[in-house]
Scaffold this motif. Structure first.
Motif, short mmCIF file in Angstrom:
data_model
loop_
_atom_site.label_atom_id
_atom_site.label_comp_id
_atom_site.label_asym_id
_atom_site.label_seq_id
_atom_site.Cartn_x
_atom_site.Cartn_y
_atom_site.Cartn_z
N GLN A 2 0.96 -1.32 -0.09
CA GLN A 2 0.07 -0.09 -0.05
C GLN A 2 0.89 1.33 0.04
O GLN A 2 2.11 1.36 0.29
CB GLN A 2 -0.65 0.17 1.20
CG GLN A 2 -2.04 -0.99 1.00
CD GLN A 2 -3.09 -0.93 2.23
OE1 GLN A 2 -2.75 -0.04 3.20
NE2 GLN A 2 -3.97 -1.79 2.41
N LYS A 3 0.24 2.35 -0.39
CA LYS A 3 1.00 3.60 -0.40
C LYS A 3 1.49 4.11 0.83
O LYS A 3 2.85 4.61 1.08
CB LYS A 3 0.03 4.60 -1.20
CG LYS A 3 0.61 6.06 -1.35
CD LYS A 3 -0.29 6.85 -1.70
CE LYS A 3 0.46 8.09 -2.03
NZ LYS A 3 -0.36 9.27 -2.73
N GLU A 4 0.84 3.86 2.02
CA GLU A 4 1.42 4.28 3.26
C GLU A 4 2.49 3.52 3.57
O GLU A 4 3.60 3.93 4.09
CB GLU A 4 0.27 4.27 4.32
CG GLU A 4 -0.98 5.20 4.13
CD GLU A 4 -1.95 4.99 4.97
OE1 GLU A 4 -1.84 4.17 5.82
OE2 GLU A 4 -2.97 5.76 4.83
N GLU A 5 2.58 2.19 3.17
CA GLU A 5 3.51 1.22 3.54
C GLU A 5 4.87 1.58 2.94
O GLU A 5 5.93 1.51 3.39
CB GLU A 5 3.30 -0.14 3.47
CG GLU A 5 2.25 -0.75 4.42
CD GLU A 5 1.67 -2.22 4.12
OE1 GLU A 5 2.12 -2.77 3.00
OE2 GLU A 5 1.02 -2.89 4.92
N LYS A 6 4.65 1.98 1.50
CA LYS A 6 5.73 2.22 0.45
C LYS A 6 6.34 3.73 1.18
O LYS A 6 7.65 3.62 1.14
CB LYS A 6 5.11 2.59 -0.71
CG LYS A 6 6.27 2.78 -1.78
CD LYS A 6 5.89 2.64 -2.95
CE LYS A 6 6.91 3.04 -4.02
NZ LYS A 6 6.44 3.48 -5.52
N GLN A 7 5.78 4.61 1.57
CA GLN A 7 6.10 5.74 1.98
C GLN A 7 6.99 5.35 3.25
O GLN A 7 7.86 6.09 3.68
CB GLN A 7 5.28 6.79 2.18
CG GLN A 7 4.44 7.47 0.91
CD GLN A 7 3.49 8.31 1.08
OE1 GLN A 7 2.61 8.22 2.27
NE2 GLN A 7 3.10 9.11 0.22
N GLU A 8 6.30 4.75 4.25
CA GLU A 8 7.08 4.56 5.52
C GLU A 8 8.32 3.70 5.40
O GLU A 8 9.39 4.24 6.00
CB GLU A 8 6.20 3.40 6.48
CG GLU A 8 6.68 3.47 7.67
CD GLU A 8 5.60 2.61 8.70
OE1 GLU A 8 6.44 1.84 9.32
OE2 GLU A 8 4.50 2.86 8.68
N ARG A 9 8.43 2.72 4.36
CA ARG A 9 9.54 2.13 4.08
C ARG A 9 10.74 3.05 3.35
O ARG A 9 11.90 3.28 3.79
CB ARG A 9 9.35 0.78 3.22
CG ARG A 9 10.51 0.19 2.58
CD ARG A 9 10.29 -1.20 1.81
NE ARG A 9 11.45 -1.71 1.47
CZ ARG A 9 12.21 -1.68 0.23
NH1 ARG A 9 11.42 -0.69 -0.54
NH2 ARG A 9 13.12 -2.36 0.06
N GLU A 10 10.37 3.88 2.69
CA GLU A 10 11.17 4.78 2.01
C GLU A 10 11.79 5.97 3.07
O GLU A 10 12.94 6.07 2.88
CB GLU A 10 10.36 5.71 0.78
CG GLU A 10 10.18 4.87 -0.47
CD GLU A 10 9.39 5.42 -1.37
OE1 GLU A 10 8.90 6.84 -1.19
OE2 GLU A 10 9.07 5.05 -2.39
N GLN A 11 10.84 6.23 3.89
CA GLN A 11 11.52 7.25 4.89
C GLN A 11 12.45 6.45 5.68
O GLN A 11 13.34 7.03 6.19
CB GLN A 11 10.28 7.82 5.93
CG GLN A 11 10.67 8.67 6.94
CD GLN A 11 9.42 9.30 7.50
OE1 GLN A 11 8.42 8.69 7.68
NE2 GLN A 11 9.44 10.12 8.27
N THR A 12 12.00 5.13 6.34
CA THR A 12 13.05 4.47 6.99
C THR A 12 14.39 4.37 6.36
O THR A 12 15.50 4.39 6.79
CB THR A 12 12.35 3.02 7.46
OG1 THR A 12 11.29 3.23 8.16
CG2 THR A 12 13.73 2.19 8.17
#
Length: 88
Positions: A2-12
């Motif tokens: 999901q978009k939120e999971e992808k954004q969280e992974r990118e931020q990490t």
């Protein structure tokens, strides 16, 4: 994913990269025998900015990073890892 999971992974991943770049900047500065104040003078920055970079803060601009590395007598280099399966 999901978009939120992808954004969280990118931020990490981004925060991990910033920490690694900061550590590399500190090692470069120390290798060249520069104090934070001397590095700041070479780069035309405030010492607090250099300290922030070394802690992995404020490194979102690749151009600024490249200029800073050059000011400190280094270069940015990409090398293959010994572990091609390395996960960040």
């Amino acid at each position: 994913m999901q978009k939120e999971e992808k954004q969280e992974r990118e931020q990490t991943v981004a925060f991990g990269i910033y920490r690694e770049m900061g550590r590399a900047l500190m090692e470069l500065r120390q290798h060249n025998g520069l104090s934070i104040e001397e590095a700041a003078e070479r780069a035309g920055l405030e010492p607090s900015k250099i300290e922030g970079y070394e802690r992995g803060k404020h490194l979102s601009s690749v151009v600024r990073l490249a200029l800073l590395v050059e000011d400190l007598g280094g270069r940015i280099e990409f090398r293959p890892t010994d572990n091609p399966g390395l996960q960040r």
